[in-house]
Enzyme design. Structure first.
Site, mmCIF file in Angstrom:
data_model
loop_
_atom_site.group_PDB
_atom_site.id
_atom_site.type_symbol
_atom_site.label_atom_id
_atom_site.label_comp_id
_atom_site.label_asym_id
_atom_site.label_seq_id
_atom_site.Cartn_x
_atom_site.Cartn_y
_atom_site.Cartn_z
ATOM 1 N N CYS A 12 0.868 -1.188 0.000
ATOM 2 C CA CYS A 12 0.000 0.000 0.000
ATOM 3 C C CYS A 12 0.901 1.233 0.000
ATOM 4 C CB CYS A 12 -0.885 -0.004 1.237
ATOM 5 S SG CYS A 12 0.085 0.126 2.747
ATOM 6 N N HIS A 40 4.992 -5.323 8.711
ATOM 7 C CA HIS A 40 4.933 -6.740 9.083
ATOM 8 C C HIS A 40 5.135 -7.641 7.870
ATOM 9 C CE1 HIS A 40 4.297 -5.937 13.154
ATOM 10 N NE2 HIS A 40 3.011 -5.636 13.112
ATOM 11 N N HIS A 73 3.490 1.659 11.600
ATOM 12 C CA HIS A 73 2.318 1.599 12.491
ATOM 13 C C HIS A 73 2.298 2.696 13.539
ATOM 14 C CE1 HIS A 73 2.625 -2.749 11.229
ATOM 15 N NE2 HIS A 73 1.421 -2.401 10.845
ATOM 16 N N CYS A 95 2.796 5.899 8.870
ATOM 17 C CA CYS A 95 1.919 6.181 7.729
ATOM 18 C C CYS A 95 1.078 7.433 8.023
ATOM 19 C CB CYS A 95 1.013 4.980 7.493
ATOM 20 S SG CYS A 95 -0.215 5.316 6.218
ATOM 21 N N GLU A 125 -0.196 -0.576 16.152
ATOM 22 C CA GLU A 125 -0.915 0.628 15.707
ATOM 23 C C GLU A 125 -1.913 1.090 16.780
ATOM 24 O OE1 GLU A 125 -2.940 0.547 11.853
ATOM 25 O OE2 GLU A 125 -4.315 2.056 12.622
ATOM 26 N N SER A 218 0.809 -10.135 10.127
ATOM 27 C CA SER A 218 0.253 -8.942 9.475
ATOM 28 C C SER A 218 -1.262 -8.884 9.708
ATOM 29 C CB SER A 218 0.568 -9.002 7.970
ATOM 30 O OG SER A 218 -0.334 -8.196 7.265
ATOM 31 N N ASN A 220 -3.622 -6.838 8.539
ATOM 32 C CA ASN A 220 -4.502 -6.671 7.376
ATOM 33 C C ASN A 220 -4.591 -7.966 6.576
ATOM 34 O OD1 ASN A 220 -3.005 -6.266 4.571
ATOM 35 N ND2 ASN A 220 -1.681 -5.423 6.156
HETATM 36 S S1 SF4 Z 1 -2.738 2.758 7.369
HETATM 37 FE FE1 SF4 Z 1 -1.515 0.879 7.158
HETATM 38 S S2 SF4 Z 1 -2.555 -0.310 5.551
HETATM 39 FE FE2 SF4 Z 1 -3.352 1.795 5.439
HETATM 40 S S3 SF4 Z 1 -2.081 2.837 3.905
HETATM 41 FE FE3 SF4 Z 1 -1.141 3.193 5.906
HETATM 42 S S4 SF4 Z 1 0.367 1.548 6.171
HETATM 43 FE FE4 SF4 Z 1 -1.020 0.937 4.519
#
Ligand code: SF4
Length: 276
Positions: A12, A40, A73, A95, A125, A218, A220
């Site tokens: 992502c 992860h 995270h 992120c 996270e 992971s 997700n």
């Molecule tokens: S929140 Fe996590 S899954 Fe969503 S874009 Fe960011 S790193 Fe990727």
């Protein structure tokens, strides 16, 4: 056998960005540490360590004056404060979508809402979101709500871990609405997660089998596996192509393949080749 690779599959935006940040840090600095995994995925972590970045589990193991990369995270506020105290330079690979959840939680708290974070209790996270506010609660399931009922108060502000399944989140939010007078909910499931979850639903309905590719830790990827498994019992989860036993998919007419948000494109390519 037909092999369909999901369009929304693999890295992502947040994971790509975190890897870039780490590579750039390795180019510019020495004595770099990361607390926990950048993302992860074992292969990505191997590549990061090959750049000379050392993985540690606590800040105590990071020497003063060195460099610390914050993983995708995110981290609780205490990590930033303690790093500053030890004169550690922080390079933040959190992120931006996770940062946005921190911001929303903090703003709601400042407005007098008791914050509930819908997410996995032991996930970094969720721990990071909780650690950026003064007093919140993690809600993993409906049973947690029963435990927290009296502690949540009159005004509840809700965010969720970015990789949750919005269907499950909605059930908890509906219950919360019944136990409070004021409820403010931000759907903080990130767009890449949402698109992957929709994609896997399609694959699970239309293919004879589904293969989810990604590391077992992971969040997700785990969610993708369970969404598909509910729809299609022929759903499997592997780390990489090496974990696929020879001929194990031969009986299926079509296989839908999807990679978690931290699964590298090379890993997906190898899986595709092996199945083909
Ligand atoms: S929140 Fe996590 S899954 Fe969503 S874009 Fe960011 S790193 Fe990727």
């Amino acid at each position: 056998m037909k092999v369909h690779i999901g369009q929304h599959s693999g890295f992502c935006f947040g994971v790509k960005r975190a890897i870039q940040v780490a590579k750039e840090a390795a180019r510019l600095h020495k004595n770099i540490y990361i607390k926990g995994e950048l993302v992860h995925n074992q292969e990505v972590c191997r590549q990061i360590e090959a750049l000379g970045i050392k993985t540690v589990s606590t800040l105590k193991s990071v020497p003063g004056g060195s460099v610390l990369i914050i993983k995708a995270h995110g981290e609780p506020l205490a990590t930033y404060i303690n790093a500053k105290r030890k004169k550690i330079k922080v390079i933040d690979a959190t992120c931006p979508m996770v940062k946005d959840i921190h911001k929303k939680a903090k703003e709601m708290e400042q407005k007098g809402f008791r914050v509930a974070i819908i997410g996995d209790k032991n996930h970094e996270e969720t721990i990071g979101i909780l650690g950026n506010i003064k007093n919140g609660s993690i809600v993993e399931n409906i049973a947690d709500l029963r435990k927290l009922k009296s502690g949540l108060g009159e005004k509840i502000g809700v965010v969720c871990q970015s990789t949750q399944n919005i269907e499950d989140v909605s059930v908890i939010v509906a219950k919360l609405a019944k136990i409070t007078h004021a409820l403010l909910f931000f759907n903080t499931v990130c767009r890449p997660t949402y698109l992957r979850q929709k994609e896997i639903e399609r694959l699970a309905k239309n293919c004879s089998a589904v293969l989810v590719v990604g590391s077992k830790n992971s969040a997700n990827t785990k969610r993708l596996f369970f969404i598909a498994k509910k729809i299609n019992p022929n759903t499997f989860w592997v780390n990489n192509a090496k974990s696929i036993a020879k001929n194990s998919f031969k009986k299926f007419g079509s296989v839908g393949v999807i990679g978690g948000a931290s699964t590298p494109p090379e890993t997906l390519e190898e899986v595709y080749k092996k199945l083909s």
